[in-house]
Design a protein around this motif. Sequence first.
Motif, short mmCIF file in Angstrom:
data_model
loop_
_atom_site.label_atom_id
_atom_site.label_comp_id
_atom_site.label_asym_id
_atom_site.label_seq_id
_atom_site.Cartn_x
_atom_site.Cartn_y
_atom_site.Cartn_z
N ALA A 1 0.79 -1.22 0.00
CA ALA A 1 0.00 0.00 0.00
C ALA A 1 0.82 1.28 0.00
CB ALA A 1 -0.94 0.00 1.20
N CYS A 2 2.11 1.20 0.21
CA CYS A 2 2.91 2.42 0.26
C CYS A 2 4.29 2.17 -0.34
CB CYS A 2 3.05 2.91 1.68
SG CYS A 2 3.86 1.74 2.76
N THR A 3 4.94 3.26 -0.67
CA THR A 3 6.28 3.18 -1.22
C THR A 3 7.24 3.85 -0.26
OG1 THR A 3 5.36 3.30 -3.43
CG2 THR A 3 7.70 3.80 -3.20
N LEU A 4 8.28 3.15 0.11
CA LEU A 4 9.30 3.73 0.98
C LEU A 4 10.33 4.45 0.14
CD1 LEU A 4 9.78 0.77 3.44
CD2 LEU A 4 8.68 2.94 3.92
N PRO A 5 10.89 5.52 0.67
CA PRO A 5 11.92 6.26 -0.06
C PRO A 5 13.13 5.37 -0.37
CG PRO A 5 11.18 7.48 1.86
CD PRO A 5 10.59 6.12 1.95
N GLN A 6 13.76 5.66 -1.48
CA GLN A 6 14.95 4.93 -1.88
C GLN A 6 16.16 5.38 -1.06
OE1 GLN A 6 15.19 2.44 -4.21
NE2 GLN A 6 12.96 2.54 -4.28
N SER A 7 17.14 4.50 -0.93
CA SER A 7 18.37 4.82 -0.23
C SER A 7 19.08 5.97 -0.94
CB SER A 7 19.26 3.58 -0.21
OG SER A 7 20.30 3.74 0.69
N SER A 8 19.65 6.88 -0.17
CA SER A 8 20.28 8.05 -0.77
C SER A 8 21.32 8.63 0.18
CB SER A 8 19.22 9.11 -1.05
OG SER A 8 18.70 9.60 0.16
N ILE A 9 21.98 9.66 -0.30
CA ILE A 9 22.94 10.37 0.54
C ILE A 9 22.23 10.98 1.73
CG2 ILE A 9 24.51 12.36 0.62
CD1 ILE A 9 25.21 11.69 -2.32
N ALA A 10 21.02 11.50 1.52
CA ALA A 10 20.23 12.07 2.62
C ALA A 10 19.93 11.01 3.67
CB ALA A 10 18.95 12.69 2.09
N GLU A 11 19.63 9.80 3.22
CA GLU A 11 19.36 8.71 4.16
C GLU A 11 20.62 8.36 4.95
OE1 GLU A 11 18.68 4.29 3.19
OE2 GLU A 11 16.68 5.18 3.28
N GLN A 12 21.75 8.34 4.29
CA GLN A 12 23.01 8.05 4.97
C GLN A 12 23.30 9.11 6.02
OE1 GLN A 12 25.85 7.67 1.80
NE2 GLN A 12 24.83 5.88 0.94
N LYS A 13 23.02 10.38 5.69
CA LYS A 13 23.21 11.47 6.66
C LYS A 13 22.27 11.27 7.85
CE LYS A 13 22.73 16.38 7.36
NZ LYS A 13 22.22 17.64 6.87
N MET A 14 21.02 10.90 7.57
CA MET A 14 20.05 10.68 8.63
C MET A 14 20.53 9.57 9.57
SD MET A 14 16.09 9.43 8.34
CE MET A 14 16.60 8.11 7.28
N ILE A 15 21.01 8.47 9.01
CA ILE A 15 21.50 7.35 9.82
C ILE A 15 22.68 7.80 10.67
CG2 ILE A 15 22.60 5.08 9.71
CD1 ILE A 15 20.84 4.60 7.15
N SER A 16 23.57 8.57 10.08
CA SER A 16 24.73 9.08 10.82
C SER A 16 24.29 9.96 11.99
CB SER A 16 25.63 9.87 9.88
OG SER A 16 26.69 10.45 10.56
N LEU A 17 23.30 10.81 11.76
CA LEU A 17 22.79 11.67 12.82
C LEU A 17 22.10 10.84 13.91
CD1 LEU A 17 21.34 14.56 10.64
CD2 LEU A 17 23.25 14.73 12.23
#
Length: 98
Positions: free
Chosen positions: A4-20
């Motif tokens: 029912a939903c689509t999750l965002p694709q892995s990206s540089i922004a996602e890597q930054k979020m994980i780091s934070l």
Amino acid sequence: MIHACTLPQSSIAEQKMISLLIKKEKEGFDLLYDTYSASLYLISLTITGDETMASQVLENTFIFIWNNIDAYDSSKGRFGIWLVWIVKQEAFKRTNLP
């Protein structure tokens, strides 16, 4: 299986979020919530069938992620898939489903 939903694709922004998140920075949590809360809530609601329970599942999911971000291993799969697994486990636990 939930489609029912689509999750965002892995990206540089996602890597930054994980780091934070690893650094326990509020900005990381805010990004996590803004990016994934709607999709994870929909999954939770689909499994539980109850808005209050789905909200509780979502809250517990975000607490788990905050406390266990070090357990995420990118070599085992995408971040979004890990999040889906967590929310599904929490929802099944709440509804006593396997």
